[in-house]
Scaffold this motif. Structure first.
Motif: not given
Length: 292
Positions: A113-118, A69-76, A106-111, A96-104
């Motif tokens: 430093l930045s996001l790149t969504v390509a 799932s998208q949530r699991i992909a971000a948790e991974d 959302l669910i763990a912004p404290e982890r 697909m990895g860009g979606f995962a990065a964006l969801h990271v």
């Protein structure tokens, strides 16, 4: 090296370099090897990590769709960082990895430093959302029925992949050859469990508007179904910038590695210098020209 995700799935991880961490998350049509131009370049200045998503050998291929799932992909992604003892990282993803990065973010912004969504936006446009979900299931069926070696010849010639083939036939062939080695079962489950079920950006506007992680959005100008979602992210993410690569399709980091690396390096440098902040409130999009 393997890291074990919270549900017991083993994820194959590779890394190079030292310093501030960069985590690279691959697209559906790629795998951990898709990031070689970035691994080679950024390991000169950073600790660069990539991994094979679940469903992509040598990572495990769980046979239960509920483990995709998208949530699991971000948790991974978070679990990879935790397994390596990394508190915070620049998180970079393609498609697909860009979606995962964006969801990271959302669910763990404290982890982050930045996001790149390509190159991430397929399925977000409301006018094509139902079509995307249906064609994702058709692609899943095709991987299972034909096998990766056969269906890769079709998938690798998508409307946003041919730009890569025209510019760099050898690079595109290497991409197509890797795709042909993917687990057909893993590809099908990923399509059904992640791609066909993930939420549209437009349904997450409130959450995205509240996320202040520095973000670089990158889109190819011939990756048609990522352009509008990319503009949407630029509009709603408070600390975002948008780069549109000319005459470029979906596989940004391989199709235009020099430009991709240059843009990413500049972004990371600004973030690390504390110079990539929220949008200046004076830059009011409702204003065309100031009159008083």
């Amino acid at each position: 090296m393997f890291v074990t995700a919270r549900d017991g799935t083993r994820l194959h991880v590779e890394e190079a370099g030292s310093g501030t961490a960069i985590l690279l998350i691959h697209e559906f049509g790629g795998n951990h090897l898709s990031w070689e131009p970035q691994m080679n370049h950024f390991a000169r200045s950073h600790r660069v990590i990539t991994y094979a998503a679940r469903g992509y050998p040598p990572s495990d291929v769980p046979d239960d769709i509920d483990r995709y799932s998208q949530r699991i992909a971000a948790e991974d992604a978070v679990d990879v960082l935790a397994g390596l003892g990394i508190e915070r990282a620049h998180v970079v993803g393609l498609s697909m990895g860009g979606f995962a990065a964006l969801h990271v973010g959302l669910i763990a912004p404290e982890r982050c430093l930045s996001l790149t969504v390509a190159g991430a936006g397929y399925g977000c446009e409301k006018e094509t959302e139902d079509y995307f979900r249906g064609v994702s299931r058709t692609v899943a069926d095709s991987f299972e029925a034909q096998g990766s070696e056969t269906f890769a010849k079709i998938y690798a010639l998508g409307a946003s992949r041919v730009q890569f083939q025209a510019k760099d036939p050898r690079g595109w062939q290497a991409f197509a050859d890797r795709l042909a080695t993917h687990s057909a079962r893993g590809a099908a489950l990923t399509m059904r469990g992640v791609q066909a079920r993930r939420p549209s950006y437009y349904d997450l506007e409130a959450e995205l508007s509240a996320m202040t992680v520095p973000t670089l959005v990158m889109v190819g100008d011939e990756d048609d179904h990522c352009l509008k979602p990319g503009l949407f992210l630029k509009r709603v993410l408070p600390a975002s910038g948008l780069a549109i690569l000319p005459k470029t399709g979906h596989t940004l980091n391989l199709e235009e590695p020099l430009l991709f690396n240059l843009l990413l390096a500049g972004f990371l440098a600004q973030v690390e210098a504390g110079r990539w902040g929220l949008r200046d409130p004076r830059a009011n999009p409702a204003q065309i020209m100031r009159t008083d």
